[in-house]
Design a protein around this motif. Sequence first.
Motif, mmCIF file in Angstrom:
data_model
loop_
_atom_site.group_PDB
_atom_site.id
_atom_site.type_symbol
_atom_site.label_atom_id
_atom_site.label_comp_id
_atom_site.label_asym_id
_atom_site.label_seq_id
_atom_site.Cartn_x
_atom_site.Cartn_y
_atom_site.Cartn_z
ATOM 1 N N GLY A 14 57.246 52.692 56.861
ATOM 2 C CA GLY A 14 58.918 52.644 56.859
ATOM 3 C C GLY A 14 59.169 51.286 57.096
ATOM 4 O O GLY A 14 60.177 50.914 57.872
ATOM 5 N N ALA A 15 58.680 50.336 56.509
ATOM 6 C CA ALA A 15 58.611 48.875 56.843
ATOM 7 C C ALA A 15 60.086 48.389 56.464
ATOM 8 O O ALA A 15 60.579 47.187 56.926
ATOM 9 N N THR A 16 60.965 49.011 55.750
ATOM 10 C CA THR A 16 62.313 48.486 55.407
ATOM 11 C C THR A 16 63.507 48.916 56.327
ATOM 12 O O THR A 16 64.428 48.578 56.553
ATOM 13 N N GLY A 17 62.943 49.869 57.365
ATOM 14 C CA GLY A 17 63.730 50.404 58.368
ATOM 15 C C GLY A 17 64.359 49.102 59.464
ATOM 16 O O GLY A 17 63.720 47.985 59.832
ATOM 17 N N PHE A 18 65.548 49.483 60.179
ATOM 18 C CA PHE A 18 65.988 48.536 60.881
ATOM 19 C C PHE A 18 65.113 48.143 62.127
ATOM 20 O O PHE A 18 64.798 46.841 62.407
ATOM 21 N N ILE A 19 64.264 49.002 62.629
ATOM 22 C CA ILE A 19 63.437 48.636 63.748
ATOM 23 C C ILE A 19 62.147 47.841 63.194
ATOM 24 O O ILE A 19 61.825 46.915 63.642
ATOM 25 N N ALA A 20 61.766 48.506 62.129
ATOM 26 C CA ALA A 20 60.243 48.149 61.430
ATOM 27 C C ALA A 20 60.391 46.523 60.967
ATOM 28 O O ALA A 20 59.352 45.866 60.950
ATOM 29 N N GLN A 21 61.673 46.232 60.378
ATOM 30 C CA GLN A 21 61.860 44.700 59.917
ATOM 31 C C GLN A 21 61.489 43.831 61.070
ATOM 32 O O GLN A 21 61.123 42.595 61.086
ATOM 33 N N HIS A 22 62.063 44.189 62.262
ATOM 34 C CA HIS A 22 61.805 43.373 63.393
ATOM 35 C C HIS A 22 60.357 43.380 63.979
ATOM 36 O O HIS A 22 59.640 42.164 64.165
ATOM 37 N N ILE A 23 59.735 44.465 63.661
ATOM 38 C CA ILE A 23 58.366 44.806 63.977
ATOM 39 C C ILE A 23 57.612 43.853 63.121
ATOM 40 O O ILE A 23 56.612 43.076 63.765
ATOM 41 N N VAL A 24 57.657 43.666 61.758
ATOM 42 C CA VAL A 24 57.024 43.250 60.824
ATOM 43 C C VAL A 24 57.148 41.751 61.127
ATOM 44 O O VAL A 24 55.952 40.896 60.999
ATOM 45 N N GLU A 41 58.766 50.687 44.580
ATOM 46 C CA GLU A 41 58.192 49.253 44.430
ATOM 47 C C GLU A 41 59.468 48.315 44.581
ATOM 48 O O GLU A 41 59.029 47.197 44.962
ATOM 49 N N ASP A 42 60.688 48.687 44.146
ATOM 50 C CA ASP A 42 61.678 47.830 44.306
ATOM 51 C C ASP A 42 62.108 47.355 45.649
ATOM 52 O O ASP A 42 62.343 46.141 46.045
ATOM 53 N N LYS A 43 61.987 48.365 46.655
ATOM 54 C CA LYS A 43 62.209 48.129 48.008
ATOM 55 C C LYS A 43 61.156 47.137 48.622
ATOM 56 O O LYS A 43 61.503 46.180 49.128
ATOM 57 N N GLY A 44 59.735 47.243 48.100
ATOM 58 C CA GLY A 44 58.858 46.384 48.428
ATOM 59 C C GLY A 44 58.884 45.036 48.019
ATOM 60 O O GLY A 44 58.785 44.139 48.924
ATOM 61 N N LYS A 45 59.430 44.958 46.771
ATOM 62 C CA LYS A 45 59.545 43.443 46.329
ATOM 63 C C LYS A 45 60.624 42.682 46.960
ATOM 64 O O LYS A 45 60.557 41.673 47.245
ATOM 65 N N LYS A 46 61.891 43.596 47.178
ATOM 66 C CA LYS A 46 62.983 42.789 48.073
ATOM 67 C C LYS A 46 62.352 42.513 49.549
ATOM 68 O O LYS A 46 62.651 41.273 49.961
ATOM 69 N N LEU A 47 61.790 43.467 50.386
ATOM 70 C CA LEU A 47 61.466 42.883 51.642
ATOM 71 C C LEU A 47 60.221 42.001 51.381
ATOM 72 O O LEU A 47 60.319 40.877 52.431
ATOM 73 N N LYS A 48 59.428 42.006 50.599
ATOM 74 C CA LYS A 48 58.556 40.876 50.542
ATOM 75 C C LYS A 48 59.151 39.445 50.267
ATOM 76 O O LYS A 48 58.835 38.333 50.847
ATOM 77 N N SER A 49 60.300 39.477 49.450
ATOM 78 C CA SER A 49 61.229 38.370 49.085
ATOM 79 C C SER A 49 61.692 37.865 50.375
ATOM 80 O O SER A 49 61.818 36.583 50.833
ATOM 81 N N GLN A 50 62.409 39.021 51.146
ATOM 82 C CA GLN A 50 63.106 38.545 52.296
ATOM 83 C C GLN A 50 61.990 38.050 53.262
ATOM 84 O O GLN A 50 62.580 36.881 54.252
ATOM 85 N N PHE A 51 60.854 38.103 53.353
ATOM 86 C CA PHE A 51 60.171 37.424 54.248
ATOM 87 C C PHE A 51 59.462 36.285 53.714
ATOM 88 O O PHE A 51 58.230 35.742 53.997
ATOM 89 N N GLY A 52 59.879 35.508 52.671
ATOM 90 C CA GLY A 52 59.503 34.530 52.157
ATOM 91 C C GLY A 52 58.151 34.509 51.266
ATOM 92 O O GLY A 52 57.516 33.702 51.246
ATOM 93 N N ASN A 53 57.921 35.744 50.750
ATOM 94 C CA ASN A 53 56.637 36.045 50.137
ATOM 95 C C ASN A 53 55.364 35.620 50.819
ATOM 96 O O ASN A 53 54.458 35.152 50.454
ATOM 97 N N ASN A 54 55.448 36.010 52.121
ATOM 98 C CA ASN A 54 54.621 35.722 53.088
ATOM 99 C C ASN A 54 53.057 36.358 52.709
ATOM 100 O O ASN A 54 53.087 37.357 52.402
ATOM 101 N N ASP A 55 52.160 35.320 52.760
ATOM 102 C CA ASP A 55 50.675 36.067 52.054
ATOM 103 C C ASP A 55 50.147 37.068 53.068
ATOM 104 O O ASP A 55 49.205 37.593 52.604
ATOM 105 N N LEU A 56 50.560 36.965 54.208
ATOM 106 C CA LEU A 56 50.041 37.737 55.340
ATOM 107 C C LEU A 56 50.828 39.515 55.340
ATOM 108 O O LEU A 56 50.269 40.198 56.087
ATOM 109 N N LEU A 57 51.558 39.478 54.274
ATOM 110 C CA LEU A 57 52.513 40.668 54.230
ATOM 111 C C LEU A 57 52.319 41.147 52.871
ATOM 112 O O LEU A 57 52.214 40.815 51.692
ATOM 113 N N GLU A 58 51.507 42.608 52.908
ATOM 114 C CA GLU A 58 51.301 43.645 51.868
ATOM 115 C C GLU A 58 52.222 44.806 51.833
ATOM 116 O O GLU A 58 52.567 45.309 52.915
ATOM 117 N N MET A 59 52.679 45.051 50.545
ATOM 118 C CA MET A 59 53.520 46.035 50.258
ATOM 119 C C MET A 59 52.727 47.332 49.721
ATOM 120 O O MET A 59 52.153 47.186 48.680
#
Length: 346
Positions: A14-24, A41-59
């Motif tokens: 649930g990585a897009t959630g309010f709490i989860a985004q802070h945890i990530v 997939e769209d939610k994953g792309k958006k979140l990945k982009s919000q985190f600057g396409n960090n290489d340490l983050l996979e969706m």
Amino acid sequence: MDYQQKNMSVLVTGATGFIAQHIVNDLLKQGYKVIGTVRSEDKGKKLKSQFGNNDLLEMEVVPDIAQPRAFDDIFKKYSSEIKVVLHTASPFHFRATDYEKELLIPAIQGTKGLLQSIMEFGSQTVEHVVITSSIAAIKDTYRFLEKDLVYTEDNWNPISWSESQLNPQDAYRGSKNFAEKAAWDFLQHNKGLIKLNLTTINPALIFGPQLFAENITGTLNTSAEVINSFLQSMPDRDITNIRGDFVDVRDVSKAHLLAFQNEEAIGKRLGLSAGQFNGQDLAEILNRRFQQLRGVIPPCTSEGAYKIQPYAKFDNSKTKEILGFEFITLEKSLCDTAAQILKKEY
């Protein structure tokens, strides 16, 4: 407990959630590789982009956590990496009409299905699971107004399955209660088959800013909406029924990391509450700190929660000792939340 190792990942459901985004965010700052589950997939792309396409983050896409084998493919794919699982994915809203389908079953089956997948495909690598539960799994709502009653992390909400069918609020409380119990029961039942540490996080109503300001919309997630709706209320709104325990989302995130980093948290329920509040507390702080709100929101007409509206208290001293940090105050949490919302609106 040293979990910062090469080729080791933390799964956050649930990585897009309010709490989860802070945890990530906190995990990435500490150098962890993070695998986040999203519903599309769209939610994953958006979140990945919000985190600057960090290489340490996979969706990874998990469309419905309540479906059988929903998490199997993730543990097959990352079987040699995942050592920690932070399970935050669970529905939290009061709009449900079909309580079993929308709240109870997803929460329970999502938790049981995740643990089953770990047992079948991750039992040799996953060492610790942290589940986001709630104070709703601790407090008895029907005794909430008993001012001399004191709860601790050892208490359980006695809500029954039939009582969880009465309204959306009780359905949510039941979903958190039954899902958490399912996790502890699973661990006990499979004690000889799986070597796994479990910790649950039981937060009160969660205030605090969104991690990304662009996520501010007309209606926010259920807990943050308490403040959002207050900012949009009329001066004559009755605020006497607003009350509860609170905690800041940044402390909730910090607790999730400490839950697997601190051996003292193994097998514990960590109750997160920074104290009590009521509508008058919110009115006093907001009118004092934000001049533009005076005359727009309800005024402060009396004293706050501790003085005139005492109710059942939550003694989470055991949790505070384990975590070892001071919780963010109501004033800071409220002001940081309000400032972010008002900046977007005004």
